[in-house]
Write an enzyme that holds these catalytic residues in place. Structure first.
Site, PDB file in Angstrom:
ATOM      1  N   HIS A 283       0.854  -1.187   0.000  1.00  0.00           N
ATOM      2  CA  HIS A 283       0.000   0.000   0.000  1.00  0.00           C
ATOM      3  C   HIS A 283       0.887   1.235   0.000  1.00  0.00           C
ATOM      4  O   HIS A 283       1.736   1.412   0.877  1.00  0.00           O
ATOM      5  CB  HIS A 283      -0.905   0.005   1.225  1.00  0.00           C
TER       6      HIS A 283
ATOM      7  N   GLU B 131       0.145   5.677   6.856  1.00  0.00           N
ATOM      8  CA  GLU B 131      -1.218   5.264   7.139  1.00  0.00           C
ATOM      9  C   GLU B 131      -2.202   5.929   6.183  1.00  0.00           C
ATOM     10  O   GLU B 131      -1.934   6.994   5.618  1.00  0.00           O
ATOM     11  CB  GLU B 131      -1.583   5.613   8.587  1.00  0.00           C
ATOM     12  N   SER B 132      -3.351   5.296   6.030  1.00  0.00           N
ATOM     13  CA  SER B 132      -4.390   5.842   5.169  1.00  0.00           C
ATOM     14  C   SER B 132      -4.822   7.217   5.662  1.00  0.00           C
ATOM     15  O   SER B 132      -5.039   7.424   6.855  1.00  0.00           O
ATOM     16  CB  SER B 132      -5.594   4.892   5.153  1.00  0.00           C
ATOM     17  N   GLY B 133      -4.911   8.184   4.735  1.00  0.00           N
ATOM     18  CA  GLY B 133      -5.338   9.532   5.080  1.00  0.00           C
ATOM     19  C   GLY B 133      -4.222  10.476   5.469  1.00  0.00           C
ATOM     20  O   GLY B 133      -4.483  11.650   5.777  1.00  0.00           O
ATOM     21  N   VAL B 134      -2.961  10.017   5.447  1.00  0.00           N
ATOM     22  CA  VAL B 134      -1.858  10.874   5.871  1.00  0.00           C
ATOM     23  C   VAL B 134      -1.494  11.909   4.812  1.00  0.00           C
ATOM     24  O   VAL B 134      -0.829  12.910   5.093  1.00  0.00           O
ATOM     25  CB  VAL B 134      -0.624  10.014   6.256  1.00  0.00           C
ATOM     26  N   GLY B 135      -1.913  11.693   3.552  1.00  0.00           N
ATOM     27  CA  GLY B 135      -1.646  12.678   2.509  1.00  0.00           C
ATOM     28  C   GLY B 135      -0.753  12.206   1.382  1.00  0.00           C
ATOM     29  O   GLY B 135      -0.183  13.021   0.652  1.00  0.00           O
ATOM     30  N   LYS B 136      -0.656  10.900   1.173  1.00  0.00           N
ATOM     31  CA  LYS B 136       0.222  10.368   0.122  1.00  0.00           C
ATOM     32  C   LYS B 136      -0.261  10.781  -1.265  1.00  0.00           C
ATOM     33  O   LYS B 136       0.521  11.258  -2.093  1.00  0.00           O
ATOM     34  CB  LYS B 136       0.300   8.844   0.233  1.00  0.00           C
TER      35      LYS B 136
ATOM     36  N   GLU C   6      -7.382   8.153  -6.015  1.00  0.00           N
ATOM     37  CA  GLU C   6      -8.492   8.561  -5.157  1.00  0.00           C
ATOM     38  C   GLU C   6      -8.076   9.759  -4.310  1.00  0.00           C
ATOM     39  O   GLU C   6      -7.046   9.709  -3.626  1.00  0.00           O
ATOM     40  CB  GLU C   6      -8.918   7.416  -4.239  1.00  0.00           C
TER      41      GLU C   6
END
Length: 321
Positions: free
Chosen positions: A141, A157-162, A205
């Site tokens: 991921h 982590e999901s939502g950190v801004g990648k 996304e």
């Protein structure tokens, strides 16, 4: 690492523009399992002790010249070799296979192909292709981008801004390889190559917006199919109780498929321009690869180098004085 991958012979035929001379069955049903290639030199003399039938066999001008001088005994020479049921034989230089080779292929169920390429060029291209197609792989991921020629894998982590950071990098002229799921292949003991699964390639996304197509929005120059993974940037929410590296003297590595990749931990908080930070990190990694470490240089000027390890030897003349 224990999973064994295969590639269809039909894909090899299409990729290398090979001409089928004889196929015992549909090329989609013939699977290649090893990137190793062989030229049956000693095998034609009868030495078959170490013959590996999984390898693609290539007949070049040398083997052809050897057989040309032995037309009377050619069938007897070829039959023991073909009886071992190797997968595929390719005749290089655009040469027509000898009738004895065609008959032996039909008798023992070999796949016989022809290429117009010279032997060395064809084998080099084929090995390179098979190393990628048959490489051990995993899916991680993250987001993979190319920044100034450096493959940077953004993780966190999901939502950190990648994804948001990747979009900003694309706007600044860099390229997206994969978003959300990155397929990583170990093509050599020193090289990892990342790509995107075909069904989500070029899509991204963005929370609050939804699904976007980077290629459609920013053009074909904003995306790339594959890229080597040269460094990892692990994004995490700023933790005031945690001590972050402020010098960069030592390089931290993480292991993927038994390959070590340099890794940075980048804290995220409002006001930090992550895209610029990633750009600087990529350029700094290139400098380190060429043997220059800014932290070592600074401490050397301050006379504080007693406890520092020896810096690597520069690999490029384009270094700072």
């Amino acid at each position: 690492m224990s999973t064994k991958f295969t590639v269809k012979l039909s894909a090899i035929i299409k990729h290398h523009h090979l001409t089928p001379v004889y196929l015992p069955k549909d090329a989609d049903e013939i699977l290649i399992t090893t990137p190793e290639i062989s030229r049956p030199g000693l095998e034609l003399t009868g030495f078959l002790n170490y013959f590996n039938g999984e390898k693609i066999q290539v007949i070049g001008n040398t083997e052809r010249a050897y057989l040309t001088g032995r037309k009377a005994e050619m069938e007897a020479m070829l039959d023991p070799l073909f009886a071992l049921h190797p997968a595929v034989m390719v005749v290089a230089h655009g040469n027509e296979p000898f009738p004895a080779i065609v008959e032996a292929a039909k008798k023992h169920g070999w796949s016989l192909l022809r290429t117009d390429e010279v032997t060395s060029s064809f084998m080099s291209a084929l090995i390179s292709n098979l190393n990628v197609e048959l490489a051990p792989r995993i899916t991680r991921h993250g987001v993979l981008v190319e920044v100034y020629g450096v493959g940077v894998l953004l993780m966190g982590e999901s939502g950190v801004g990648k994804s948001e950071t990747a979009v900003e990098l694309v706007k600044r002229g860099h390229r997206l390889i994969a978003d959300d799921a990155v397929e990583i292949r170990r093509v050599s003991p020193k090289t990892l190559v990342g790509s995107s699964p075909k069904n989500i390639r070029h899509f991204m996304e963005l929370r609050g917006i939804g699904i976007i197509n980077i290629r459609r929005l920013f053009g074909v120059g904003s995306v790339k199919l594959t890229e080597s993974i040269d460094m990892i940037a692990n994004l995490e929410q700023w933790d005031s109780s945690k001590v972050y590296d402020r010098m960069g003297i030592d390089t931290t590595y993480t292991e993927i498929l038994e390959n070590k990749v340099p890794m940075l931990t980048i804290p995220v908080k409002p006001g930090r321009n992550l895209a610029v930070i990633i750009e600087v990190a990529a350029m700094n990694q290139r400098q380190k690869n060429m043997g220059y470490n800014a932290a070592h240089d600074l401490l050397s000027r301050l006379g504080m180098t007693e406890d520092l390890p020896e810096p690597p030897i520069p690999q490029s003349p384009d270094m700072l004085d």
